[in-house]
Design an enzyme around this catalytic site. Structure first.
Site, short mmCIF file in Angstrom:
data_model
loop_
_atom_site.label_atom_id
_atom_site.label_comp_id
_atom_site.label_asym_id
_atom_site.label_seq_id
_atom_site.Cartn_x
_atom_site.Cartn_y
_atom_site.Cartn_z
N SER A 266 42.22 42.22 37.83
CA SER A 266 42.15 41.25 36.75
C SER A 266 42.85 39.95 37.17
CB SER A 266 42.75 41.86 35.48
OG SER A 266 42.45 41.07 34.34
N HIS A 407 36.44 47.09 32.22
CA HIS A 407 37.47 46.37 32.96
C HIS A 407 38.66 47.29 33.18
CE1 HIS A 407 39.41 42.59 34.18
NE2 HIS A 407 40.50 43.00 33.54
#
Length: 426
Positions: A266, A407
């Site tokens: 991320s 994610h």
């Protein structure tokens, strides 16, 4: 905050114009057919229009030029190494995890013109009797969140109130091992790799504090009436910390430091890419779901985009980046050029199909567009022209995979990373 919840919150707070190319208000697009036409800047053409035809010209002219463009317009200018740096191994257990590992905890102290700071690094190394290559990465929730091992020191600094056991922005015992699924230690060790990790808040707390906390005030000029528009942001601070972590690893006899792999997930994937671009000591660079400002192309304006990220997380970058919101085509760089700065070293980009916010296709296309630089340097490249489906891998010197799911950093991702490292580092 969960990624999907964050995206929903953004949608309630911003105006979405009819066309992704609209100037002004930020937008949010996850429809592929609405991606505008764009032309990427050529990494093998100098700013003055001269072509880059050989490795020497890339090395001596174009690479420094691109690095300067990223410093000026995207991440800001990071300082060099600290004035003073020292290491204290405050914990060493050579029979950790039931004898499978060597555990070390190290405080890295550093001093700049504005004062002193420190960060704690946690290492688990295979108990094999020989040095091992290491995956070096920052973590979001504290070193103690990586494993339930009660010996791991709990951080005392500021933490976001997003995880169990964090109250009043301070960690507690309840946070031990809460992120262990992201760090499959036993499998990493069994493959012959070590893990080194640092809590990212030791370097810069992840909120807009005017750069008063973390490492920025150690190096920023106290005489500034305001910070220059090319001063380093949080991504610069996190990447700087990764380089300081490598400084220590080079001193550890249990580590094969010349095979250190810098990895990030991320926003910390953005930091890993920037660290790998700046510091050529990293043998391999891995980006996992790094998205906008990481591996994804700015010009696609898909998912999280420049207008949004510079308004919500502008402190991650330098001030100059805000001038390109809604004007991505005027940027002198795009993220394929960041990946190209890693050449000729192996680089791996990983995406998740359900992570539209990070633009998986944009991440693949950026990796693909770095290929000509690798070819110029006789370093291989990306061994595919089309984006693979879930479960498939590209394993040339530019690697890529797309997995199912959201994610996250998963065991599936780690297995792909270790397989890639086996190919290119062993």
């Amino acid at each position: 905050m969960k990624r999907t919840l964050f995206a929903a919150l953004v949608l309630t707070l911003i105006m979405v114009p009819n066309a992704p190319g609209s100037a002004g208000a930020p937008y949010f697009n996850v429809i592929e057919k609405l991606v505008p036409e764009y032309v990427l800047p050529d990494p093998l053409v100098m700013q003055n229009g001269d072509p880059v035809l050989d490795a020497r010209t890339w090395r001596e002219k174009r690479r420094p030029e691109i690095l300067e463009l990223f410093e000026k317009n995207v991440y800001g200018r990071s300082p060099g190494g600290p004035l003073l740096e020292s290491y204290k191994v405050f914990d060493e257990d050579r029979s950790a995890l039931g004898g499978k590992a060597i555990r070390k905890q190290v405080t890295v102290d550093f001093t700049g013109p504005g004062g002193a700071g420190s960060m704690d690094m946690l290492l688990y190394l295979p108990n094999s009797g020989k040095p091992s290559p290491v995956f070096l990465l920052l973590n979001f929730s504290g070193n103690h969140s990586v494993n339930a091992d009660p010996a791991i020191r709990i951080p005392t600094g500021w933490m976001p109130n997003l995880e169990p056991g964090i109250k009043g922005h301070r960690a507690s015992e309840k946070g031990r091992g809460i992120k262990s699924k992201r760090f499959p230690l036993e499998e990493i060790l069994s493959r012959g790799y070590g893990l080194a990790t640092i809590y990212y808040g030791d370097l810069d707390p992840d909120f807009d504090d005017g750069y008063k906390n973390g490492v920025h005030p150690l190096f920023d000029d106290p005489g500034w009436s305001e910070r220059p528009p090319d001063a380093w942001g949080s991504i610069g601070a996190w990447s700087w910390g990764l380089m300081r972590g490598l400084d220590y690893l080079e001193t550890d006899p249990d580590v094969t430091a010349e095979k250190t792999i810098v990895l990030g997930h991320s926003r910390l994937g953005k930091a890993a890419l920037w660290a790998g671009a700046q510091d050529e000591r990293f043998a391999m660079v891995i980006s996992n779901d790094s998205g906008c400002g990481g591996a994804a192309l700015w010009r696609r304006r898909y998912g999280e985009n420049l207008g949004l990220i510079s308004r919500i997380y502008g402190y991650w970058f330098c001030g100059n980046i805000k001038s390109f919101g809604g004007k991505e085509d005027s940027m002198p760089v795009d993220q394929h050029m960041l990946i190209a700065l890693i050449a000729p070293r192996p680089v791996y980009v990983a995406s998740a199909r359900g992570d539209k916010w990070a633009d998986p296709r944009g991440e693949f296309l950026a990796a693909r567009a770095a290929d000509p630089v690798y070819r110029l340097l006789d370093a291989g490249g990306m061994d595919a022209d089309t984006m693979p489906g879930p479960g498939e891998r590209i394993q040339g010197s530019i690697g890529y995979h797309l997995r199912e799911g959201k994610h996250d950093l998963t065991v599936e991702d780690w297995r792909a990373f270790m397989d890639f490292a086996d190919i290119h580092l062993r």
